[in-house]
Write a protein that holds these residues in place. Structure first.
Motif, mmCIF file in Angstrom:
data_model
loop_
_atom_site.group_PDB
_atom_site.id
_atom_site.type_symbol
_atom_site.label_atom_id
_atom_site.label_comp_id
_atom_site.label_asym_id
_atom_site.label_seq_id
_atom_site.Cartn_x
_atom_site.Cartn_y
_atom_site.Cartn_z
ATOM 1 N N TRP A 128 0.828 -7.069 1.932
ATOM 2 C CA TRP A 128 -0.524 -7.489 2.598
ATOM 3 C C TRP A 128 -0.102 -9.167 1.585
ATOM 4 O O TRP A 128 0.219 -8.914 0.411
ATOM 5 N N CYS A 129 0.244 -9.403 2.196
ATOM 6 C CA CYS A 129 -0.204 -11.540 1.579
ATOM 7 C C CYS A 129 -1.364 -12.250 1.536
ATOM 8 O O CYS A 129 -2.494 -12.517 3.203
ATOM 9 N N THR A 130 -1.863 -12.136 0.239
ATOM 10 C CA THR A 130 -3.680 -12.713 -0.075
ATOM 11 C C THR A 130 -3.502 -13.475 -0.259
ATOM 12 O O THR A 130 -2.794 -14.224 -1.185
ATOM 13 N N ASP A 132 0.795 -1.374 -0.084
ATOM 14 C CA ASP A 132 0.165 0.023 0.043
ATOM 15 C C ASP A 132 1.393 0.921 -0.177
ATOM 16 O O ASP A 132 2.183 0.619 -0.087
ATOM 17 N N THR A 164 -7.325 -3.816 2.933
ATOM 18 C CA THR A 164 -8.194 -4.727 4.098
ATOM 19 C C THR A 164 -9.495 -4.939 3.594
ATOM 20 O O THR A 164 -10.202 -5.379 3.908
ATOM 21 N N ARG A 192 -1.038 -9.181 7.453
ATOM 22 C CA ARG A 192 0.813 -8.202 6.751
ATOM 23 C C ARG A 192 1.658 -9.255 7.399
ATOM 24 O O ARG A 192 0.902 -9.322 8.152
ATOM 25 N N GLN A 247 -6.245 -13.279 4.159
ATOM 26 C CA GLN A 247 -5.225 -12.160 4.284
ATOM 27 C C GLN A 247 -4.359 -11.632 5.556
ATOM 28 O O GLN A 247 -5.259 -11.348 6.572
#
Length: 493
Positions: free
Chosen positions: A133-135, A127, A204, A143, A141
């Motif tokens: 951020w890992c989704t 961001d 998020t 961070r 998800q």
């Protein structure tokens, strides 16, 4: 017919652009080296520049790396002057792994482990504040610190996809304009596969689904490309948007069999009311390899197109022991075994000819078409005889034998796609196993229905790989030739 930009077993594409250059990565499952990497300037012509995971310290697939296990669904990104690649190795104890490089051709780093990322299909996005951020599949998800792999907060579910749709997976998160967009695949990776999207004002969420979901699917249509999904978006230098995605080219009668695996296709994207609109798959033949791809094994190492099963110890597979020859030293007895010494390349055309010159003075080996340990055909030679073999599920049989020609012999496999239907049960192709004489005349020892080397029969996530193997002793190969054969008026095209 809309051809793939990467033909053959190249699933789960992920793409990024740096300046004028595009880079693309795919899944590799049980094969080593892992995660093939490609470069393009126009999204149509692609060149393999390497494999990201080319060292045992990066990719551990033994002893527990089963077929259709191994490396799943990479995400490739460029951020802060560095390339980032995150993927899942589902081999026991490995999990999610993060690699970096300054040059996508390598070398890539050893892995940073992500023990707090529980799902498969991980994605990375940063961001405006630099938070990463890992989704992942689910769709969850967390961070993370991408340098250490440490989670910087608790994981949370951010979207469930379309109500009632199974397997929300392959998430990719993008900041485009005023929104964060969350692209996913859902519906399973079979005929119901599709692409859906949602958007929100923060990475998020909360996420609002597109009213036109799924934005791409070929389910319940007669389109020759099916199972479309697992997509990624990229913006061109001129501002245009494109989508890369996987799909299959099922052939034959009912239910249709795909034998090349899940391939990578390209589609244009426009925008309406703040949502992406996906156009038809781009018709192109430019992603195919050159008409003839021959390896004379004269270089210091194998071309990056060559892959082996789970690992490739230099003592067992090299081009240096006898210069100009590929030397294979047997570790296991047959292609039924997990640790067979094998080197091959993806089958990329519905019809093709594969040939190799083999020297069996010190061992036994041959030329094979492989889907997994339970589904493969091969033409195998010793100093005394040549034999055609088939493994189909629980059945293994010797189909035919003949005396070995004097001196090194040319083993050959011919794959012919189905031209005409006998009835609705017609298979996708015929695989002929045989030898060629000094004048190039092919003699078939066996002709087999290709459906038994298809995903619809065998299951799993991979496609055919054609190559050479050693079953006993030491076997050497002077050259390997892969020749596409163009066929026309094929049903479904």
């Amino acid at each position: 017919m809309s051809d793939p930009i990467l033909a053959g077993f190249h699933p789960d594409p992920s793409i990024c652009r740096v300046g004028q250059d595009y880079y693309l990565a795919c899944s590799s499952f049980e094969y080593f080296p892992g995660v093939p990497l490609f470069h393009s300037r126009d999204l149509a012509h692609w060149t393999q520049i390497g494999n990201a995971l080319d060292r045992p310290s990066q990719l551990r697939l033994v002893p527990d790396g089963t077929s259709s296990g191994g490396v799943y669904a990479p995400t490739l990104r460029h951020h802060d002057g560095r390339f980032w690649l995150i993927t899942t190795n589902v081999t026991r104890g490995e999990g999610n792994l993060l690699f970096t490089a300054t040059d996508p051709a390598g070398p890539w780093s050893d892995p940073v482990r992500l023990p707090d990322v529980a799902g498969i299909d991980p994605d990375l996005a940063w961001d405006e504040d630099g938070a990463c951020w890992c989704t992942y599949a689910g769709v969850g998800q967390v961070r993370i610190d991408p340098h250490t792999g440490q989670a910087l907060g608790p994981p949370r579910r951010i979207w469930s996809g379309t109500p009632g749709a199974k397997a929300p997976e392959a998430p990719h998160l993008y900041r485009i304009g005023e929104y964060w967009y969350l692209l996913i695949a859902e519906g399973g990776t079979e005929r119901g596969h599709c692409v859906s999207i949602a958007r929100g004002t923060a990475p998020t969420g909360p996420f609002e689904p597109c009213p036109a979901n799924p934005i791409l699917t070929h389910r319940s249509t007669d389109h020759p490309i099916q199972n479309t999904g697992h997509a990624d978006l990229v913006q061109a230098p001129d501002g245009a948007w494109w989508m890369v995605l996987l799909g299959v080219r099922a052939r034959g009668g009912t239910p249709g069999w795909h034998v090349l695996g899940r391939e990578t296709f390209l589609a244009p994207v426009t925008w309406a009311d703040g949502w992406p609109v996906v156009g038809g798959i781009v018709p192109t033949t430019t992603g195919r390899p050159p008409p003839d791809v021959r390896d004379d094994f004269d270089a210091d190492d194998l071309h990056p197109r060559w892959i082996s099963l789970r690992h490739r110890p230099a003592d067992d597979c090299n081009v240096t022991e006898r210069p100009g020859w590929l030397t294979l030293r047997a570790r296991a007895g047959t292609l039924d075994d997990l640790d067979v010494t094998f080197a091959g390349r993806r089958q990329q055309h519905p019809s093709c000819r594969i040939r190799t010159l083999i020297d069996t003075a010190e061992g036994r080996g041959g030329l094979a078409v492989r889907l997994d340990e339970l589904h493969h055909y091969e033409i195998e030679a010793t100093a005394a005889e040549v034999r055609a073999l088939a493994r189909i599920g629980p059945l293994r049989t010797v189909l035919a034998t003949r005396p070995m020609p004097a001196g090194p012999a040319v083993l050959a496999i011919r794959v012919a796609s189905t031209d005409t239907f006998r009835d609705v049960r017609s298979g996708p192709d015929t695989v002929s196993l045989g030898v060629e004489d000094r004048d190039g005349v092919f003699t078939a020892l066996a002709e087999l229905d290709g459906r038994y080397l298809s995903t619809e029969v065998a299951g799993g996530f991979t496609g055919r790989v054609v190559g050479v193997y050693a079953a006993a002793g030491t076997v050497r190969f002077d050259w390997f030739d892969y020749e596409p054969v163009e066929k026309h008026n094929v049903p479904g095209e």
